[in-house]
Design an enzyme around this catalytic site. Structure first.
Site, PDB file in Angstrom:
ATOM      1  N   HIS A   1       0.855  -1.266  -0.018  1.00 36.07           N
ATOM      2  CA  HIS A   1      -0.041  -0.098   0.073  1.00 36.07           C
ATOM      3  C   HIS A   1       0.858   1.242   0.079  1.00 36.07           C
ATOM      4  O   HIS A   1       1.871   1.179   0.507  1.00 36.07           O
ATOM      5  CB  HIS A   1      -0.867   0.097   1.275  1.00 36.07           C
TER       6      HIS A   1
ATOM      7  N   CYS B   1      -1.977   1.141   9.431  1.00 37.96           N
ATOM      8  CA  CYS B   1      -2.685   0.112   8.945  1.00 37.96           C
ATOM      9  C   CYS B   1      -3.569  -0.256   9.782  1.00 37.96           C
ATOM     10  O   CYS B   1      -4.687  -0.564   9.543  1.00 37.96           O
ATOM     11  CB  CYS B   1      -1.717  -0.927   8.549  1.00 37.96           C
TER      12      CYS B   1
END
Length: 288
Positions: free
Chosen positions: A182, A276
């Site tokens: 990501h 996250c």
């Protein structure tokens, strides 16, 4: 009409660094590397994850958030979802809109339904980005701009879809080396003019563009592996970061940040750290 126009209420966020008031987490109760879906997991597949240790570390993180007056919402952990601890990926808040993501990987599909259940229970409306894959770890909020990582978790169609929903806002596509999973594993905004970056994941064009907007604090290859970019800002220059990332922490302190060190190294074995593990619902901030 501006999506920042009303008085702050849930949900609301216009940055990665305004004062965090409410955030969604999920205990790593059933965390396991079931299907290897990122580079970090490849390294730890044989070692595995020590659930009791991961749970204890997560509990300390939750306690530290509460000590800083953050309201923590814990979604129910379900055995079928081994990656559920990474709540950031299932959605993102931009202005007064909570966007619910469309998960790319089969092992994670369905996690969004748990989030939608909580939103319905709270009477919070949301926009479900169906049809194109997009995950919150690729979406970084900066005022009138959204930086969106182009990855194997977020595709260009989803970015175009987002631009059509938000025609008056700037959506910046940021391609990066896909193995880094990501965008927030290689780039993270700390303030209106500072950002953490791992240069090894981006091409020169993207580096030049981002350096024209931010003073970039470079993260080494070693500290990228221990997710040095994946810090969580909770406002007033306070940042959650791993104790092992000494270079990052030193650079932050030199710039006047208060670094809150919590050890969640058991959790990062599955490829995600503080950012996250947190889905901001409400941040206090200028809402004009």
């Amino acid at each position: 009409m501006s999506i920042f126009s009303k008085q702050p209420q849930k949900p609301f966020a216009r940055s990665e660094y305004d004062v965090l008031k409410q955030v969604i987490l999920c205990k790593p109760e059933y965390m396991t590397i079931r299907d290897v879906i990122n580079e970090t997991q490849k390294k730890f597949i044989n070692e595995g994850i020590h659930i009791e240790l991961a749970m204890a570390q997560h509990k300390k993180f939750v306690q530290a958030l509460k000590e800083h007056e953050v309201n923590v919402v814990l979604l129910p952990a379900l055995k079928m979802f081994p990656e559920q601890v990474f709540t950031r990926d299932i959605g993102f808040t931009f202005g007064h809109i909570m966007f619910v993501a469309e998960m790319a990987n089969r092992v994670r599909q369905g996690e969004e339904e748990v989030l939608k259940g909580w939103l319905k229970q709270e009477g919070i409306s949301y926009y479900n980005l169906l049809g194109d894959i997009i995950e919150g770890g690729d979406v970084i909020v900066d005022g009138e701009t959204l930086y969106v990582g182009l990855s194997n978790r977020t595709n260009q169609n989803a970015i175009n879809h987002l631009q059509s929903i938000l025609p008056h806002y700037e959506i910046v596509t940021v391609p990066f080396t896909e193995k880094f999973l990501h965008l927030d594993c290689v780039f993270n905004i700390l303030s209106p003019n500072e950002a953490l970056i791992f240069p090894g994941a981006l091409k020169q064009k993207e580096m030049d563009f981002l350096s024209s907007r931010f003073e970039l604090i470079e993260v080494t290859k070693e500290e990228q592996f221990t997710l040095g970019t994946n810090v969580l800002s909770i406002g007033n220059k306070k940042v959650f970061s791993l104790p092992v990332n000494t270079n990052v922490n030193e650079q932050l302190r030199e710039r006047g940040y208060e670094v809150i060190e919590v050890d969640i190294t058991e959790i990062i074995k599955s490829g995600g750290s503080f950012r996250c593990c947190t889905l901001p619902v409400l941040r206090e901030g200028d809402n004009h």
